[in-house]
Motif scaffolding. Structure first.
Motif, PDB file in Angstrom:
ATOM      1  N   ASP A   1       0.825  -1.210   0.000  1.00  0.00           N
ATOM      2  CA  ASP A   1       0.000   0.000   0.000  1.00  0.00           C
ATOM      3  C   ASP A   1       0.860   1.262   0.000  1.00  0.00           C
ATOM      4  O   ASP A   1       0.575   2.215  -0.725  1.00  0.00           O
ATOM      5  CB  ASP A   1      -0.947   0.021   1.200  1.00  0.00           C
ATOM      6  CG  ASP A   1      -2.054  -1.017   1.111  1.00  0.00           C
ATOM      7  OD1 ASP A   1      -2.280  -1.566   0.012  1.00  0.00           O
ATOM      8  OD2 ASP A   1      -2.681  -1.286   2.155  1.00  0.00           O
ATOM      9  N   ALA A   2       1.912   1.263   0.814  1.00  0.00           N
ATOM     10  CA  ALA A   2       2.780   2.436   0.901  1.00  0.00           C
ATOM     11  C   ALA A   2       3.512   2.687  -0.418  1.00  0.00           C
ATOM     12  O   ALA A   2       3.708   3.837  -0.825  1.00  0.00           O
ATOM     13  CB  ALA A   2       3.782   2.273   2.039  1.00  0.00           C
ATOM     14  N   ILE A   3       3.882   1.623  -1.097  1.00  0.00           N
ATOM     15  CA  ILE A   3       4.561   1.760  -2.387  1.00  0.00           C
ATOM     16  C   ILE A   3       3.561   2.207  -3.450  1.00  0.00           C
ATOM     17  O   ILE A   3       3.844   3.102  -4.240  1.00  0.00           O
ATOM     18  CB  ILE A   3       5.262   0.439  -2.767  1.00  0.00           C
ATOM     19  CG1 ILE A   3       6.419   0.177  -1.795  1.00  0.00           C
ATOM     20  CG2 ILE A   3       5.757   0.472  -4.207  1.00  0.00           C
ATOM     21  CD1 ILE A   3       6.963  -1.236  -1.816  1.00  0.00           C
ATOM     22  N   SER A   4       2.378   1.606  -3.447  1.00  0.00           N
ATOM     23  CA  SER A   4       1.354   1.963  -4.429  1.00  0.00           C
ATOM     24  C   SER A   4       0.911   3.413  -4.299  1.00  0.00           C
ATOM     25  O   SER A   4       0.644   4.076  -5.296  1.00  0.00           O
ATOM     26  CB  SER A   4       0.134   1.059  -4.289  1.00  0.00           C
ATOM     27  OG  SER A   4       0.474  -0.270  -4.561  1.00  0.00           O
ATOM     28  N   SER A   5       0.843   3.904  -3.077  1.00  0.00           N
ATOM     29  CA  SER A   5       0.394   5.279  -2.840  1.00  0.00           C
ATOM     30  C   SER A   5       1.489   6.306  -3.093  1.00  0.00           C
ATOM     31  O   SER A   5       1.221   7.506  -3.127  1.00  0.00           O
ATOM     32  CB  SER A   5      -0.108   5.429  -1.406  1.00  0.00           C
ATOM     33  OG  SER A   5       0.992   5.413  -0.498  1.00  0.00           O
ATOM     34  N   GLY A   6       2.726   5.827  -3.252  1.00  0.00           N
ATOM     35  CA  GLY A   6       3.839   6.746  -3.449  1.00  0.00           C
ATOM     36  C   GLY A   6       4.504   7.179  -2.159  1.00  0.00           C
ATOM     37  O   GLY A   6       5.469   7.932  -2.162  1.00  0.00           O
ATOM     38  N   GLU A   7       3.993   6.710  -1.029  1.00  0.00           N
ATOM     39  CA  GLU A   7       4.607   7.025   0.260  1.00  0.00           C
ATOM     40  C   GLU A   7       6.043   6.505   0.294  1.00  0.00           C
ATOM     41  O   GLU A   7       6.933   7.143   0.850  1.00  0.00           O
ATOM     42  CB  GLU A   7       3.777   6.406   1.386  1.00  0.00           C
ATOM     43  CG  GLU A   7       4.264   6.717   2.775  1.00  0.00           C
ATOM     44  CD  GLU A   7       3.403   6.060   3.848  1.00  0.00           C
ATOM     45  OE1 GLU A   7       3.908   5.932   4.965  1.00  0.00           O
ATOM     46  OE2 GLU A   7       2.250   5.684   3.576  1.00  0.00           O
ATOM     47  N   LEU A   8       6.248   5.329  -0.301  1.00  0.00           N
ATOM     48  CA  LEU A   8       7.591   4.765  -0.481  1.00  0.00           C
ATOM     49  C   LEU A   8       7.846   4.692  -1.977  1.00  0.00           C
ATOM     50  O   LEU A   8       7.081   4.067  -2.702  1.00  0.00           O
ATOM     51  CB  LEU A   8       7.684   3.360   0.127  1.00  0.00           C
ATOM     52  CG  LEU A   8       7.526   3.241   1.637  1.00  0.00           C
ATOM     53  CD1 LEU A   8       7.567   1.778   2.061  1.00  0.00           C
ATOM     54  CD2 LEU A   8       8.614   4.029   2.351  1.00  0.00           C
ATOM     55  N   SER A   9       8.906   5.309  -2.421  1.00  0.00           N
ATOM     56  CA  SER A   9       9.194   5.329  -3.857  1.00  0.00           C
ATOM     57  C   SER A   9      10.316   4.356  -4.196  1.00  0.00           C
ATOM     58  O   SER A   9      11.025   3.864  -3.311  1.00  0.00           O
ATOM     59  CB  SER A   9       9.575   6.739  -4.293  1.00  0.00           C
ATOM     60  OG  SER A   9      10.711   7.171  -3.580  1.00  0.00           O
ATOM     61  N   ALA A  10      10.463   4.090  -5.466  1.00  0.00           N
ATOM     62  CA  ALA A  10      11.515   3.201  -5.945  1.00  0.00           C
ATOM     63  C   ALA A  10      12.859   3.708  -5.454  1.00  0.00           C
ATOM     64  O   ALA A  10      13.141   4.894  -5.474  1.00  0.00           O
ATOM     65  CB  ALA A  10      11.495   3.137  -7.465  1.00  0.00           C
ATOM     66  N   GLY A  11      13.657   2.784  -4.961  1.00  0.00           N
ATOM     67  CA  GLY A  11      14.972   3.127  -4.448  1.00  0.00           C
ATOM     68  C   GLY A  11      14.994   3.424  -2.961  1.00  0.00           C
ATOM     69  O   GLY A  11      16.058   3.531  -2.360  1.00  0.00           O
ATOM     70  N   HIS A  12      13.812   3.538  -2.347  1.00  0.00           N
ATOM     71  CA  HIS A  12      13.734   3.817  -0.912  1.00  0.00           C
ATOM     72  C   HIS A  12      14.276   2.623  -0.128  1.00  0.00           C
ATOM     73  O   HIS A  12      13.908   1.487  -0.387  1.00  0.00           O
ATOM     74  CB  HIS A  12      12.280   4.105  -0.507  1.00  0.00           C
ATOM     75  CG  HIS A  12      12.119   4.436   0.935  1.00  0.00           C
ATOM     76  ND1 HIS A  12      12.165   5.721   1.405  1.00  0.00           N
ATOM     77  CD2 HIS A  12      11.922   3.636   2.013  1.00  0.00           C
ATOM     78  CE1 HIS A  12      12.001   5.698   2.725  1.00  0.00           C
ATOM     79  NE2 HIS A  12      11.853   4.448   3.104  1.00  0.00           N
TER      80      HIS A  12
ATOM     81  N   GLU B   1      10.141  -9.644  -1.736  1.00  0.00           N
ATOM     82  CA  GLU B   1      11.233  -9.854  -2.696  1.00  0.00           C
ATOM     83  C   GLU B   1      10.841 -10.879  -3.758  1.00  0.00           C
ATOM     84  O   GLU B   1      11.111 -10.693  -4.946  1.00  0.00           O
ATOM     85  CB  GLU B   1      12.503 -10.293  -1.979  1.00  0.00           C
ATOM     86  CG  GLU B   1      13.693 -10.354  -2.912  1.00  0.00           C
ATOM     87  CD  GLU B   1      15.008 -10.537  -2.180  1.00  0.00           C
ATOM     88  OE1 GLU B   1      16.037 -10.201  -2.794  1.00  0.00           O
ATOM     89  OE2 GLU B   1      15.024 -11.011  -1.042  1.00  0.00           O
ATOM     90  N   ALA B   2      10.174 -11.947  -3.350  1.00  0.00           N
ATOM     91  CA  ALA B   2       9.725 -12.966  -4.297  1.00  0.00           C
ATOM     92  C   ALA B   2       8.746 -12.383  -5.313  1.00  0.00           C
ATOM     93  O   ALA B   2       8.694 -12.830  -6.460  1.00  0.00           O
ATOM     94  CB  ALA B   2       9.083 -14.138  -3.548  1.00  0.00           C
ATOM     95  N   SER B   3       8.001 -11.370  -4.915  1.00  0.00           N
ATOM     96  CA  SER B   3       7.045 -10.711  -5.807  1.00  0.00           C
ATOM     97  C   SER B   3       7.698  -9.631  -6.661  1.00  0.00           C
ATOM     98  O   SER B   3       7.037  -9.018  -7.488  1.00  0.00           O
ATOM     99  CB  SER B   3       5.920 -10.071  -4.994  1.00  0.00           C
ATOM    100  OG  SER B   3       5.239 -11.037  -4.249  1.00  0.00           O
ATOM    101  N   GLY B   4       8.986  -9.358  -6.414  1.00  0.00           N
ATOM    102  CA  GLY B   4       9.684  -8.331  -7.173  1.00  0.00           C
ATOM    103  C   GLY B   4       9.388  -6.919  -6.699  1.00  0.00           C
ATOM    104  O   GLY B   4       9.733  -5.951  -7.371  1.00  0.00           O
ATOM    105  N   ILE B   5       8.768  -6.787  -5.542  1.00  0.00           N
ATOM    106  CA  ILE B   5       8.403  -5.473  -5.018  1.00  0.00           C
ATOM    107  C   ILE B   5       9.590  -4.798  -4.350  1.00  0.00           C
ATOM    108  O   ILE B   5       9.752  -3.586  -4.419  1.00  0.00           O
ATOM    109  CB  ILE B   5       7.199  -5.600  -4.061  1.00  0.00           C
ATOM    110  CG1 ILE B   5       5.990  -6.099  -4.848  1.00  0.00           C
ATOM    111  CG2 ILE B   5       6.910  -4.292  -3.341  1.00  0.00           C
ATOM    112  CD1 ILE B   5       4.825  -6.527  -4.005  1.00  0.00           C
TER     113      ILE B   5
ATOM    114  N   VAL C   1      13.057  -0.638  -2.170  1.00  0.00           N
ATOM    115  CA  VAL C   1      11.912  -0.730  -3.073  1.00  0.00           C
ATOM    116  C   VAL C   1      12.479  -0.877  -4.479  1.00  0.00           C
ATOM    117  O   VAL C   1      13.376  -0.127  -4.881  1.00  0.00           O
ATOM    118  CB  VAL C   1      11.003   0.517  -2.970  1.00  0.00           C
ATOM    119  CG1 VAL C   1       9.875   0.451  -3.991  1.00  0.00           C
ATOM    120  CG2 VAL C   1      10.450   0.652  -1.559  1.00  0.00           C
ATOM    121  N   SER C   2      11.980  -1.860  -5.230  1.00  0.00           N
ATOM    122  CA  SER C   2      12.498  -2.156  -6.568  1.00  0.00           C
ATOM    123  C   SER C   2      12.124  -1.084  -7.575  1.00  0.00           C
ATOM    124  O   SER C   2      11.129  -0.389  -7.435  1.00  0.00           O
ATOM    125  CB  SER C   2      11.934  -3.484  -7.077  1.00  0.00           C
ATOM    126  OG  SER C   2      12.443  -4.550  -6.341  1.00  0.00           O
TER     127      SER C   2
END
Length: 123
Positions: free
Chosen positions: A22-33, A60-64, A75-76
């Motif tokens: 959810d945090a990644i999808s919402s942009g709260e956590l961005s790629a590279g965080h 990690e198994a999901s590539g997230i 974050v990938s």
């Protein structure tokens, strides 16, 4: 921050995994965080380190997320090479904005102005 509900029928590792998604999808956590270490997050949330480790393994198994050895878990970056480069640039910019202690709305206005070719945005 992600909250774990001990009364929930959903296992804590799944609550944690879903919270990160959810945090990644919402942009709260961005790629590279960079994510907290397993031990630190377990301590912060009052969970067993194995619970956090399981959530990280599933992410990690999901590539997230991706684990970079002793450097930590991040974050990938997803998408085509141009998108990946834009995500990296955005992550660097976000870190610079945080270091400068700029307001997020002001930072976004600066980006919007730069994309329009104006260079600067009203403050």
């Amino acid at each position: 921050m992600i909250a774990i509900d001990p009364a929930s029928p959903v296992p804590p590792f799944e609550q944690l995994r879903a919270g990160f998604v959810d945090a990644i999808s919402s942009g709260e956590l961005s790629a590279g965080h960079r994510l907290p270490t397993v031990r630190r997050l377990a301590e912060d949330l009052g969970l067993a380190p194995g619970t956090v480790a399981r959530a990280y393994r599933e992410l990690e198994a999901s590539g997230i997320v991706e684990t970079r050895g002793r450097n930590g878990t991040f974050v990938s970056f997803h998408g085509d090479p141009a998108h990946q480069e834009a995500q990296r640039a955005a992550a660097v910019f976000a870190e610079q904005v945080r270091a400068l202690r700029l307001d997020a709305d002001e930072a976004l206005a600066l980006v919007a102005a730069a994309l329009r070719g104006g260079g600067t945005a009203p403050v």
